[in-house]
Design a protein around this motif. Structure first.
Motif, PDB file in Angstrom:
ATOM      1  N   ALA A  95      30.567  30.441  32.325  1.00  0.00           N
ATOM      2  CA  ALA A  95      31.782  30.875  31.513  1.00  0.00           C
ATOM      3  C   ALA A  95      32.103  31.949  31.104  1.00  0.00           C
ATOM      4  CB  ALA A  95      31.980  29.507  30.725  1.00  0.00           C
ATOM      5  N   ASN A  96      30.960  32.757  30.629  1.00  0.00           N
ATOM      6  CA  ASN A  96      31.185  34.138  29.762  1.00  0.00           C
ATOM      7  C   ASN A  96      31.360  35.343  30.882  1.00  0.00           C
ATOM      8  OD1 ASN A  96      28.401  34.216  30.965  1.00  0.00           O
ATOM      9  ND2 ASN A  96      27.357  34.770  28.978  1.00  0.00           N
ATOM     10  N   TYR A  97      31.478  35.124  31.891  1.00  0.00           N
ATOM     11  CA  TYR A  97      31.423  36.191  33.029  1.00  0.00           C
ATOM     12  C   TYR A  97      33.112  36.875  32.670  1.00  0.00           C
ATOM     13  CZ  TYR A  97      27.781  35.952  36.442  1.00  0.00           C
ATOM     14  OH  TYR A  97      26.642  36.232  37.046  1.00  0.00           O
ATOM     15  N   THR A  98      33.051  38.233  32.927  1.00  0.00           N
ATOM     16  CA  THR A  98      34.278  38.843  32.909  1.00  0.00           C
ATOM     17  C   THR A  98      34.928  38.691  34.170  1.00  0.00           C
ATOM     18  OG1 THR A  98      33.512  40.873  33.532  1.00  0.00           O
ATOM     19  CG2 THR A  98      33.390  40.454  31.044  1.00  0.00           C
ATOM     20  N   ASP A  99      36.525  38.970  34.208  1.00  0.00           N
ATOM     21  CA  ASP A  99      37.038  38.749  35.655  1.00  0.00           C
ATOM     22  C   ASP A  99      36.525  39.658  36.580  1.00  0.00           C
ATOM     23  OD1 ASP A  99      38.829  37.187  34.466  1.00  0.00           O
ATOM     24  OD2 ASP A  99      40.376  38.724  34.095  1.00  0.00           O
ATOM     25  N   ASP A 100      36.016  40.778  36.302  1.00  0.00           N
ATOM     26  CA  ASP A 100      35.207  41.817  37.233  1.00  0.00           C
ATOM     27  C   ASP A 100      33.965  41.412  37.750  1.00  0.00           C
ATOM     28  OD1 ASP A 100      37.193  43.813  36.962  1.00  0.00           O
ATOM     29  OD2 ASP A 100      36.291  45.080  35.532  1.00  0.00           O
ATOM     30  N   GLU A 101      33.013  40.469  36.675  1.00  0.00           N
ATOM     31  CA  GLU A 101      31.735  40.166  37.056  1.00  0.00           C
ATOM     32  C   GLU A 101      32.040  38.758  37.915  1.00  0.00           C
ATOM     33  OE1 GLU A 101      29.116  40.961  33.105  1.00  0.00           O
ATOM     34  OE2 GLU A 101      30.384  39.337  33.170  1.00  0.00           O
ATOM     35  N   MET A 102      33.000  38.203  37.749  1.00  0.00           N
ATOM     36  CA  MET A 102      33.311  37.081  38.501  1.00  0.00           C
ATOM     37  C   MET A 102      33.534  37.665  39.944  1.00  0.00           C
ATOM     38  SD  MET A 102      35.865  33.888  37.566  1.00  0.00           S
ATOM     39  CE  MET A 102      34.951  33.675  36.080  1.00  0.00           C
ATOM     40  N   GLU A 103      34.483  38.512  39.977  1.00  0.00           N
ATOM     41  CA  GLU A 103      34.847  39.031  41.291  1.00  0.00           C
ATOM     42  C   GLU A 103      33.498  39.533  42.207  1.00  0.00           C
ATOM     43  OE1 GLU A 103      38.172  41.985  43.325  1.00  0.00           O
ATOM     44  OE2 GLU A 103      38.234  41.536  41.108  1.00  0.00           O
TER      45      GLU A 103
END
Length: 353
Positions: A95-103
């Motif tokens: 849940a603590n991923y940033t948008d870039d990390e998630m992508e």
């Protein structure tokens, strides 16, 4: 192409089905929606085959006709690909991923789940919310489709002078439109399992929603085309003549009992079969009611027959009941077309994301 996450201004909802182009423009004043314009433009046979565009130029011409007929001034549009041509997967992520990390993680995960080279697909993702079993995990929806499924629709819109702002998935559009129907149910939709039976010209799709979220989808090759072909065979009419007769009447008195009633019973059998598949694959979920959508939903008395044969409540879908209408909309025409406009409505609602 960004399917889900882009903030939008007003877009046309355009449903490209086997038999017709359905175009819808909505606006909103406060909490109330308004139908600004809509049109239904018929397609020739084989322009769309198994939900895939077979002739982009023919689709573009029909789109131009629908735009002219509707009188809309909008140029941006939202279209959808069929659920059968889309692979979806819920992927758990921290849940603590940033948008870039998630992508970045999505691209890694997609390579495992997508059965094609990533160069051959369009994909996107949308955060669904916190995992119900672990608050430190976020459920992320991955959707991927072969590029040609998306590009054919984008090209057809472009040839018609329109621009694809969003490409959605039909099942998600139906889910979106259902938000306008939930309050019409006796006990609302919270905690209920609702089936939407969308019977089109050549495809019958069952979407099952639990708590207003899609949990099951099944497609079958069945639809109003079979009724048209039976009218052709029995009364010696051309395809066009049979279609006109089906819509506007003028058939012999025997039509009701010899042709229409058996077809209605075939629809009920198709719905029953799809529901059986769902029940056998689900965990203790009984369907509370069936919403009838698609062109065949307008057949008089169909919902009564579904209730009688299946023993569950049935309703004809009409997402426009509480909407205002612009002066150019004919209320009776919209009411007649309403069940067939569910996907277009769900797409048009993307204007207000």
């Amino acid at each position: 192409m960004n399917w889900f996450n882009k903030k939008q201004t007003a877009v046309l909802g355009i449903d490209i089905s086997t038999a017709a182009i359905k175009l819808l423009e909505l606006s909103r004043d406060g909490a109330r929606y308004k139908v600004e314009s809509y049109a239904v433009a018929a397609l020739p046979q084989d322009a769309v085959v198994d939900k895939n565009i077979a002739n982009v130029e023919i689709i573009a011409e029909a789109l131009k006709k629908a735009v002219k007929q509707s009188g809309t001034k909008l140029k941006g549009a939202c279209v959808a690909v069929a659920g059968s041509s889309v692979m979806t997967k819920i992927i758990p992520m921290p849940a603590n991923y940033t948008d870039d990390e998630m992508e970045q993680q999505i691209l890694v995960e997609a390579d495992q789940y997508v059965p094609f080279s990533l160069d051959e697909v369009n994909l996107d993702f949308e955060v669904q919310g916190v995992n119900e079993n672990n608050p430190e995990i976020m459920d992320v929806l991955l959707a991927a489709s072969r590029r040609e499924n998306v590009e054919d629709r984008v090209e057809a819109l472009s040839l018609a002078g329109l621009k694809a702002k969003i490409v959605d998935v039909e099942a998600f559009a139906m889910e979106n439109a259902f938000t306008l129907l939930a309050h019409q149910l006796p006990d609302n939709s919270e905690g209920q399992t609702i089936a939407i039976a969308d019977i089109g010209a050549t495809m019958a799709t069952l979407n099952v929603l639990y708590n207003s979220r899609t949990v099951y989808t099944r497609e079958q090759s069945f639809g109003g085309k079979q009724l048209t072909e039976e009218i052709q065979r029995r009364y010696g009419l051309s395809h066009e003549e049979a279609g006109m007769a089906k819509r506007h009447g003028g058939l012999p008195d025997s039509y009701e009992s010899e042709v229409l009633e058996p077809f209605k019973r075939s629809i009920v059998q198709q719905i029953a079969r799809s529901l059986q598949f769902f029940v056998s694959s689900s965990v203790n979920r009984n369907v509370s009611c069936v919403m009838l959508a698609g062109g065949c939903a307008s057949i008089a008395g169909l919902e009564k027959l579904v209730e009688q044969e299946l023993g569950i409540k049935a309703y004809v879908a009409n997402p426009f009941i509480n909407m205002a209408l612009s002066n150019r909309i004919k209320p009776q025409s919209l009411s007649n077309d309403a069940p067939a406009l569910m996907v277009a409505c769900g797409l048009a609602l993307r204007s207000f994301d």
